[in-house]
Design a protein around this motif. Structure first.
Motif, PDB file in Angstrom:
ATOM      1  N   GLN A 198       0.822  -1.204   0.000  1.00  0.00           N
ATOM      2  CA  GLN A 198       0.000   0.000   0.000  1.00  0.00           C
ATOM      3  C   GLN A 198       0.860   1.259   0.000  1.00  0.00           C
ATOM      4  O   GLN A 198       0.562   2.232  -0.699  1.00  0.00           O
ATOM      5  N   ALA A 199       1.954   1.240   0.797  1.00  0.00           N
ATOM      6  CA  ALA A 199       2.836   2.412   0.852  1.00  0.00           C
ATOM      7  C   ALA A 199       3.509   2.653  -0.492  1.00  0.00           C
ATOM      8  O   ALA A 199       3.695   3.809  -0.909  1.00  0.00           O
ATOM      9  N   GLN A 200       3.893   1.583  -1.172  1.00  0.00           N
ATOM     10  CA  GLN A 200       4.498   1.741  -2.493  1.00  0.00           C
ATOM     11  C   GLN A 200       3.502   2.332  -3.486  1.00  0.00           C
ATOM     12  O   GLN A 200       3.856   3.189  -4.315  1.00  0.00           O
ATOM     13  N   ALA A 201       2.238   1.888  -3.377  1.00  0.00           N
ATOM     14  CA  ALA A 201       1.215   2.449  -4.259  1.00  0.00           C
ATOM     15  C   ALA A 201       1.009   3.933  -3.979  1.00  0.00           C
ATOM     16  O   ALA A 201       0.873   4.752  -4.908  1.00  0.00           O
ATOM     17  N   LEU A 202       0.992   4.291  -2.691  1.00  0.00           N
ATOM     18  CA  LEU A 202       0.831   5.693  -2.322  1.00  0.00           C
ATOM     19  C   LEU A 202       2.027   6.527  -2.772  1.00  0.00           C
ATOM     20  O   LEU A 202       1.889   7.671  -3.215  1.00  0.00           O
ATOM     21  N   HIS A 203       3.206   5.927  -2.644  1.00  0.00           N
ATOM     22  CA  HIS A 203       4.417   6.658  -3.042  1.00  0.00           C
ATOM     23  C   HIS A 203       4.407   6.922  -4.547  1.00  0.00           C
ATOM     24  O   HIS A 203       4.773   8.017  -5.004  1.00  0.00           O
ATOM     25  N   ARG A 204       3.974   5.909  -5.322  1.00  0.00           N
ATOM     26  CA  ARG A 204       3.904   6.117  -6.765  1.00  0.00           C
ATOM     27  C   ARG A 204       2.865   7.181  -7.139  1.00  0.00           C
ATOM     28  O   ARG A 204       3.009   7.893  -8.121  1.00  0.00           O
ATOM     29  N   ALA A 205       1.829   7.295  -6.301  1.00  0.00           N
ATOM     30  CA  ALA A 205       0.811   8.312  -6.562  1.00  0.00           C
ATOM     31  C   ALA A 205       1.196   9.665  -5.991  1.00  0.00           C
ATOM     32  O   ALA A 205       0.415  10.625  -6.117  1.00  0.00           O
ATOM     33  N   GLY A 206       2.355   9.722  -5.321  1.00  0.00           N
ATOM     34  CA  GLY A 206       2.803  10.971  -4.748  1.00  0.00           C
ATOM     35  C   GLY A 206       2.118  11.330  -3.453  1.00  0.00           C
ATOM     36  O   GLY A 206       2.171  12.489  -3.020  1.00  0.00           O
ATOM     37  N   LEU A 207       1.500  10.349  -2.793  1.00  0.00           N
ATOM     38  CA  LEU A 207       0.773  10.604  -1.556  1.00  0.00           C
ATOM     39  C   LEU A 207       1.501  10.100  -0.318  1.00  0.00           C
ATOM     40  O   LEU A 207       0.965  10.200   0.786  1.00  0.00           O
ATOM     41  N   SER A 208       2.678   9.531  -0.475  1.00  0.00           N
ATOM     42  CA  SER A 208       3.446   9.012   0.653  1.00  0.00           C
ATOM     43  C   SER A 208       4.917   9.263   0.399  1.00  0.00           C
ATOM     44  O   SER A 208       5.370   9.299  -0.756  1.00  0.00           O
TER      45      SER A 208
END
Length: 489
Positions: A198-208
């Motif tokens: 989930q964190a990787q997905a957020l990071h790719r979306a620029g949200l983490s």
């Protein structure tokens, strides 16, 4: 503005998914329904199998058999001895002696000798000899010594059996603890893997941030080797238990019970399997002084030392009665026959002899050997007495120490149960805050680590309580399924 609101809603939805997954995976263990194999073994079944198949117990039983035969051998010293002997001799050259010729011819000269043959060509003899001790204190004391040796070996068998049962109980708890550690680590690994995804997905979306991803990657790298180590611990526990049970299929051993769900202060709140584990015990940690007195009378190693002391005392008396006379009855019946020429077994003539009598023997002097042996036995007896006294003191210390360990483990389990509830509550709060975007991933990870550690600490406290109780049973000489006490029979 609409774009920013959309991103915030997306972030909260993703974070909510993470928190929901973590909270579900972190649910209390009591709410989880563990699937137990129908072939799973209870503690009672494991102990009974060990009693039936333990090679260590079989070895000790052979020592007891040997002691039984020593008693039978000792009885032989007070029973009559009967010997049957027979012999045949062929005189190839019969013995010849020279006698004065005047014995046969009064007219012979004084120096004249005549050869005379003694014995025939064939000689047969048969005898039956009987001897019965009438007064022999050493024989009767030796019989008593053999009986005490048998009692010593019987107690040694009991001690070995107690040791096997105690060791099997601890092996059982070892495996439960290893399973608990693996379960907790496996849950943590799954939590961290999901959080990382989930964190990787957020990071790719620029949200983490990248730090959240790195922090979870480090956490996962630390957990995975520990999970492998926990799995190896379970395999080793199975192998050790298989040795105790004399089984070759150690990998198939499955046990019932759960340390994490066990309630020490409220046995009725436990599952049937956990209640059976808690009920399997011979001694409750009560008054230490009463338990010490119980140990002094029932503890196997002390009883063995007392039997040894009695045996040494008997051995001393055996040497002391060597000053006493011995009186034996004896009887003999003999048949003898001789014949020249070709042998005809027991042909005529025959001669018969019958003898009965009493033999009294009174020892007077043997070079001070008897006195030296008495002093040796007296020194050995004193050493055995000192050893018994020392062991009794050590037993009291052991019992008191184990009572303290049982009470400390129970107290620690009570505190750790509260810690588990608090950690669970803290994890739920951290999950909610993370869902609302009010806390970082690091805080949620720390809460998860605290929950896992508190759960394992509780399982460790329960393990320490059960293992200390098992050792306390052995220390007081009241082991379930050995000494007719305790449950699970």
């Amino acid at each position: 503005m609409d774009t920013m609101s959309h991103k915030m809603r997306t972030s909260r939805i993703l974070l909510g998914g993470i928190a929901l997954g973590l909270s579900l995976m972190g649910a209390p263990l009591a709410a989880q329904q563990a699937v137990v194999s129908s072939d799973a073994l209870t503690l009672t079944e494991v102990v009974r199998t060990a009693l039936d198949r333990s090679r260590e117990i079989r070895q000790a039983s052979f020592a007891l058999d040997e002691a039984e035969e020593r008693v039978s051998e000792a009885w032989g010293s007070v029973f009559p001895k009967i010997d049957l002997a027979g012999s045949y001799a062929r005189n190839l050259t019969p013995s010849v002696n020279f006698l004065p010729a005047i014995f046969f011819n009064p007219q012979a000269g004084p120096d004249e000798l005549v050869p005379v043959q003694f014995g025939a060509d064939n000689i047969w003899t048969t005898s039956v000899d009987v001897e019965q001790p009438i007064l022999d204190a050493r024989s009767f004391l030796g019989l008593g010594a053999a009986g005490r040796y048998r009692s010593l070996q019987g107690e040694a068998l009991r001690s070995r059996t107690q040791s096997v049962v105690t060791r099997v109980r601890v092996r059982y708890y070892d495996m439960l603890l290893a399973q608990e550690q693996e379960r907790l680590l496996d849950n943590s690994v799954r939590r961290v893997r999901e959080s990382l995804a989930q964190a990787q997905a957020l990071h790719r979306a620029g949200l983490s941030s990248e730090y959240d991803v790195l922090r979870l990657e480090v956490e996962l790298a630390n957990l995975e080797p520990n999970l492998r180590r926990a799995s190896n611990s379970i395999a080793q526990a199975r192998r050790l238990l298989a040795v105790e049970l004399d089984r070759t299929d150690g990998d198939e051993i499955v046990l019932v019970g759960s340390l994490a769900t066990m309630e020490l202060d409220d046995p009725a709140a436990n599952s049937p399997d956990n209640r059976a584990i808690l009920a399997f015990g011979g001694t409750e940690a009560a008054d230490p002084d009463a338990l010490v007195q119980l140990a002094l009378g029932a503890r196997s190693d002390l009883r063995q030392l007392q039997f040894t002391e009695d045996l040494r005392r008997t051995e001393l008396r055996v040497e002391q009665v060597a000053y006493f006379p011995t009186l034996n009855f004896f009887g003999s019946y003999n048949i003898a026959a001789q014949q020249n020429g070709s042998p005809q077994f027991f042909g005529s003539p025959r001669a018969y002899g019958r003898t009965v009598g009493l033999r009294l023997s009174f020892p007077i002097f043997n070079g001070f050997q008897r006195e030296a042996r008495i002093d040796q036995k007296r020194a050995v007896l004193r050493g055995a007495q000192i050893q018994t006294e020392l062991a009794a003191s050590q037993a009291a210390v052991d019992v008191q120490g184990l009572v303290d360990q049982v009470e400390e483990a129970r107290f620690r389990a009570r505190g750790q149960r509260l810690a588990v509830r608090q950690a669970q509550r803290g994890f739920e709060i951290a999950s909610a805050q993370r869902r609302e975007g009010l806390s970082s991933q690091l805080e949620l990870t720390d809460a998860e680590v605290a929950l896992r550690q508190s759960e394992f600490n509780y399982a460790q406290a329960v393990y320490d309580y059960l293992a200390s109780r098992a050792r306390l049973d052995e220390a007081t000489g009241r082991v379930p399924m050995v000494d007719d006490t305790g449950d699970g029979r």
